[in-house]
Design a protein around this motif. Structure first.
Motif, PDB file in Angstrom:
ATOM      1  N   TYR A 152       0.829  -1.212   0.000  1.00 43.72           N
ATOM      2  CA  TYR A 152       0.000   0.000   0.000  1.00 43.72           C
ATOM      3  C   TYR A 152       0.863   1.261   0.000  1.00 43.72           C
ATOM      4  O   TYR A 152       0.555   2.236  -0.704  1.00 43.72           O
ATOM      5  CB  TYR A 152      -0.938  -0.004   1.214  1.00 43.72           C
ATOM      6  CG  TYR A 152      -2.026  -1.036   1.108  1.00 43.72           C
ATOM      7  CD1 TYR A 152      -3.078  -0.890   0.202  1.00 43.72           C
ATOM      8  CD2 TYR A 152      -2.019  -2.178   1.901  1.00 43.72           C
ATOM      9  CE1 TYR A 152      -4.079  -1.849   0.095  1.00 43.72           C
ATOM     10  CE2 TYR A 152      -3.018  -3.141   1.802  1.00 43.72           C
ATOM     11  CZ  TYR A 152      -4.038  -2.960   0.894  1.00 43.72           C
ATOM     12  OH  TYR A 152      -5.027  -3.917   0.784  1.00 43.72           O
ATOM     13  N   ALA A 153       1.932   1.247   0.777  1.00 44.87           N
ATOM     14  CA  ALA A 153       2.828   2.407   0.796  1.00 44.87           C
ATOM     15  C   ALA A 153       3.455   2.638  -0.574  1.00 44.87           C
ATOM     16  O   ALA A 153       3.556   3.781  -1.043  1.00 44.87           O
ATOM     17  CB  ALA A 153       3.907   2.216   1.858  1.00 44.87           C
ATOM     18  N   ASP A 154       3.863   1.555  -1.246  1.00 44.00           N
ATOM     19  CA  ASP A 154       4.457   1.689  -2.576  1.00 44.00           C
ATOM     20  C   ASP A 154       3.457   2.256  -3.579  1.00 44.00           C
ATOM     21  O   ASP A 154       3.841   2.899  -4.565  1.00 44.00           O
ATOM     22  CB  ASP A 154       4.968   0.336  -3.059  1.00 44.00           C
ATOM     23  CG  ASP A 154       6.206  -0.137  -2.325  1.00 44.00           C
ATOM     24  OD1 ASP A 154       6.803   0.676  -1.592  1.00 44.00           O
ATOM     25  OD2 ASP A 154       6.573  -1.322  -2.473  1.00 44.00           O
ATOM     26  N   VAL A 159     -10.854  -5.019   2.177  1.00 43.26           N
ATOM     27  CA  VAL A 159     -10.458  -6.328   1.672  1.00 43.26           C
ATOM     28  C   VAL A 159     -10.059  -7.194   2.858  1.00 43.26           C
ATOM     29  O   VAL A 159      -9.456  -6.706   3.819  1.00 43.26           O
ATOM     30  CB  VAL A 159      -9.307  -6.210   0.646  1.00 43.26           C
ATOM     31  CG1 VAL A 159      -8.050  -5.672   1.281  1.00 43.26           C
ATOM     32  CG2 VAL A 159      -9.021  -7.544  -0.016  1.00 43.26           C
ATOM     33  N   ILE A 160     -10.464  -8.470   2.803  1.00 43.02           N
ATOM     34  CA  ILE A 160     -10.005  -9.474   3.762  1.00 43.02           C
ATOM     35  C   ILE A 160      -9.124 -10.457   3.009  1.00 43.02           C
ATOM     36  O   ILE A 160      -9.529 -10.996   1.977  1.00 43.02           O
ATOM     37  CB  ILE A 160     -11.175 -10.236   4.410  1.00 43.02           C
ATOM     38  CG1 ILE A 160     -12.029  -9.304   5.271  1.00 43.02           C
ATOM     39  CG2 ILE A 160     -10.657 -11.398   5.268  1.00 43.02           C
ATOM     40  CD1 ILE A 160     -13.281  -9.971   5.827  1.00 43.02           C
ATOM     41  N   GLU A 199       0.051  -4.055  -3.457  1.00 41.89           N
ATOM     42  CA  GLU A 199       0.228  -2.946  -4.399  1.00 41.89           C
ATOM     43  C   GLU A 199      -0.745  -3.105  -5.564  1.00 41.89           C
ATOM     44  O   GLU A 199      -1.327  -2.130  -6.052  1.00 41.89           O
ATOM     45  CB  GLU A 199       1.664  -2.883  -4.901  1.00 41.89           C
ATOM     46  CG  GLU A 199       1.923  -1.680  -5.793  1.00 41.89           C
ATOM     47  CD  GLU A 199       3.373  -1.541  -6.203  1.00 41.89           C
ATOM     48  OE1 GLU A 199       3.700  -0.528  -6.874  1.00 41.89           O
ATOM     49  OE2 GLU A 199       4.186  -2.424  -5.881  1.00 41.89           O
ATOM     50  N   TRP A 200      -0.958  -4.348  -6.006  1.00 42.57           N
ATOM     51  CA  TRP A 200      -1.929  -4.615  -7.071  1.00 42.57           C
ATOM     52  C   TRP A 200      -3.347  -4.264  -6.598  1.00 42.57           C
ATOM     53  O   TRP A 200      -4.111  -3.613  -7.328  1.00 42.57           O
ATOM     54  CB  TRP A 200      -1.856  -6.089  -7.469  1.00 42.57           C
ATOM     55  CG  TRP A 200      -2.714  -6.471  -8.628  1.00 42.57           C
ATOM     56  CD1 TRP A 200      -2.375  -6.431  -9.953  1.00 42.57           C
ATOM     57  CD2 TRP A 200      -4.069  -6.944  -8.574  1.00 42.57           C
ATOM     58  NE1 TRP A 200      -3.441  -6.859 -10.725  1.00 42.57           N
ATOM     59  CE2 TRP A 200      -4.484  -7.183  -9.903  1.00 42.57           C
ATOM     60  CE3 TRP A 200      -4.964  -7.200  -7.539  1.00 42.57           C
ATOM     61  CZ2 TRP A 200      -5.757  -7.650 -10.227  1.00 42.57           C
ATOM     62  CZ3 TRP A 200      -6.239  -7.665  -7.852  1.00 42.57           C
ATOM     63  CH2 TRP A 200      -6.616  -7.885  -9.175  1.00 42.57           C
ATOM     64  N   ILE A 201      -3.699  -4.677  -5.379  1.00 43.17           N
ATOM     65  CA  ILE A 201      -5.013  -4.346  -4.809  1.00 43.17           C
ATOM     66  C   ILE A 201      -5.170  -2.840  -4.696  1.00 43.17           C
ATOM     67  O   ILE A 201      -6.205  -2.255  -5.069  1.00 43.17           O
ATOM     68  CB  ILE A 201      -5.182  -4.994  -3.425  1.00 43.17           C
ATOM     69  CG1 ILE A 201      -5.241  -6.528  -3.547  1.00 43.17           C
ATOM     70  CG2 ILE A 201      -6.399  -4.443  -2.699  1.00 43.17           C
ATOM     71  CD1 ILE A 201      -6.527  -7.075  -4.080  1.00 43.17           C
ATOM     72  N   ALA A 222      -5.723  -1.113  -8.005  1.00 41.12           N
ATOM     73  CA  ALA A 222      -7.095  -1.343  -8.478  1.00 41.12           C
ATOM     74  C   ALA A 222      -8.083  -0.456  -7.733  1.00 41.12           C
ATOM     75  O   ALA A 222      -9.024   0.091  -8.327  1.00 41.12           O
ATOM     76  CB  ALA A 222      -7.461  -2.811  -8.302  1.00 41.12           C
ATOM     77  N   PHE A 223      -7.886  -0.291  -6.436  1.00 40.87           N
ATOM     78  CA  PHE A 223      -8.773   0.570  -5.658  1.00 40.87           C
ATOM     79  C   PHE A 223      -8.671   2.026  -6.117  1.00 40.87           C
ATOM     80  O   PHE A 223      -9.683   2.711  -6.308  1.00 40.87           O
ATOM     81  CB  PHE A 223      -8.461   0.480  -4.171  1.00 40.87           C
ATOM     82  CG  PHE A 223      -9.115   1.547  -3.343  1.00 40.87           C
ATOM     83  CD1 PHE A 223     -10.494   1.527  -3.162  1.00 40.87           C
ATOM     84  CD2 PHE A 223      -8.384   2.577  -2.794  1.00 40.87           C
ATOM     85  CE1 PHE A 223     -11.118   2.523  -2.420  1.00 40.87           C
ATOM     86  CE2 PHE A 223      -9.000   3.571  -2.049  1.00 40.87           C
ATOM     87  CZ  PHE A 223     -10.372   3.539  -1.862  1.00 40.87           C
ATOM     88  N   LEU A 224      -7.459   2.513  -6.297  1.00 40.77           N
ATOM     89  CA  LEU A 224      -7.279   3.892  -6.734  1.00 40.77           C
ATOM     90  C   LEU A 224      -7.889   4.122  -8.115  1.00 40.77           C
ATOM     91  O   LEU A 224      -8.500   5.172  -8.368  1.00 40.77           O
ATOM     92  CB  LEU A 224      -5.790   4.257  -6.730  1.00 40.77           C
ATOM     93  CG  LEU A 224      -5.115   4.297  -5.360  1.00 40.77           C
ATOM     94  CD1 LEU A 224      -3.623   4.513  -5.509  1.00 40.77           C
ATOM     95  CD2 LEU A 224      -5.742   5.366  -4.464  1.00 40.77           C
ATOM     96  N   ALA A 225      -7.752   3.143  -9.001  1.00 42.88           N
ATOM     97  CA  ALA A 225      -8.351   3.260 -10.331  1.00 42.88           C
ATOM     98  C   ALA A 225      -9.866   3.303 -10.241  1.00 42.88           C
ATOM     99  O   ALA A 225     -10.525   4.076 -10.943  1.00 42.88           O
ATOM    100  CB  ALA A 225      -7.908   2.096 -11.213  1.00 42.88           C
ATOM    101  N   SER A 226     -10.449   2.478  -9.363  1.00 42.15           N
ATOM    102  CA  SER A 226     -11.906   2.472  -9.216  1.00 42.15           C
ATOM    103  C   SER A 226     -12.399   3.795  -8.632  1.00 42.15           C
ATOM    104  O   SER A 226     -13.467   4.277  -9.000  1.00 42.15           O
ATOM    105  CB  SER A 226     -12.344   1.314  -8.323  1.00 42.15           C
ATOM    106  OG  SER A 226     -11.946   1.498  -6.971  1.00 42.15           O
ATOM    107  N   ARG A 227     -11.615   4.374  -7.760  1.00 38.40           N
ATOM    108  CA  ARG A 227     -12.009   5.664  -7.175  1.00 38.40           C
ATOM    109  C   ARG A 227     -11.951   6.772  -8.213  1.00 38.40           C
ATOM    110  O   ARG A 227     -12.811   7.655  -8.223  1.00 38.40           O
ATOM    111  CB  ARG A 227     -11.113   5.985  -5.966  1.00 38.40           C
ATOM    112  CG  ARG A 227     -11.665   7.102  -5.112  1.00 38.40           C
ATOM    113  CD  ARG A 227     -11.001   7.182  -3.770  1.00 38.40           C
ATOM    114  NE  ARG A 227      -9.640   7.684  -3.828  1.00 38.40           N
ATOM    115  CZ  ARG A 227      -8.979   8.151  -2.775  1.00 38.40           C
ATOM    116  NH1 ARG A 227      -9.558   8.180  -1.598  1.00 38.40           N
ATOM    117  NH2 ARG A 227      -7.755   8.591  -2.905  1.00 38.40           N
TER     118      ARG A 227
END
Length: 216
Positions: free
Chosen positions: A20-22, A100-101, A201-203, A206-211
């Motif tokens: 997440y930091a990356d 996410v879990i 980082e992949w998750i 994807a979250f940032l793109a969806s936002r």
């Protein structure tokens, strides 16, 4: 600009956190045990209690409930561990935030339509399957899972040339595992339970793109 904030529950030594930091997130880790190797801001607390009190303050929440109950290694040893997936999900749903879990294959019956990530999908020399259930309005499509063509070292054995490492249990080759999974600060205890940062980082991406899609 303010960075998005992620709450990293059951954080251990911070494999998920680094991903997440990356990806550009500000990270806060929570674990019931002290985590002196955790490389980001940290609070020692009960994860479920903390997310119920503070979860709504974050842009995204990641939870990795202890997987020992559902891991093959622990079944062999006949150890007992708490089942925290259901209580964690309930607490996450109450926050109203995307989440996410993450867990292991043995937890599949408890996870709802999870996405599988494999190290080979992300260019890592390990397979290390992990499953991610999404919620709170966040969803990701299952990426293509290619056939495993590289042999994998046996559990606990040194990694022969041309093989992928398994890095679970009382494995050998800590320095190799650190390099393969990009977790240079971890010891063996952290490595055998961690999520490779490439997965989160992949998750996160994807979250940032969806936002961004929602904002557009």
């Amino acid at each position: 600009m303010n960075r998005p904030r992620v709450l990293d529950l059951y954080c251990c030594q911070g494999g998920a956190a680094k991903g997440y930091a990356d990806a550009g997130f500000e990270v806060l880790g929570v674990d019931i045990a002290p985590q002196p190797r955790y490389p980001y801001a940290f609070v020692q607390a009960d994860a479920i209690g903390f997310v119920r009190e503070h979860g709504a303050e974050f842009d995204f929440i990641h939870a990795s409930p202890p997987c020992q109950l559902d891991s093959d290694c622990q079944r062999i040893q006949s150890n007992t561990h708490p089942d925290l997936i259901g209580p964690t999900r309930a607490a996450l749903e109450d926050t109203g935030r995307p989440w996410v879990i993450e867990n292991v294959r043995g937890a599949l019956p408890k996870l709802r339509t999870p996405v599988l990530l494999c190290g080979a999908m992300l260019g890592l020399a390990t397979y290390r399957h992990r499953y991610f259930e999404t919620g709170g309005g966040f969803h990701v499509a299952q990426p293509r899972h290619l056939r495993h063509t590289v042999p994998q070292a046996k559990m606990g054995r040194p990694v022969p040339p041309g093989h992928y490492g398994q890095f679970i249990g009382n494995f050998s080759g800590v320095s190799l595992a650190r390099k393969v999974m990009n977790v240079a600060w971890m010891n063996r205890d952290g490595i055998r339970e961690c999520i490779p940062p490439a997965y989160t980082e992949w998750i996160a991406t994807a979250f940032l793109a969806s936002r961004q899609e929602v904002a557009a």
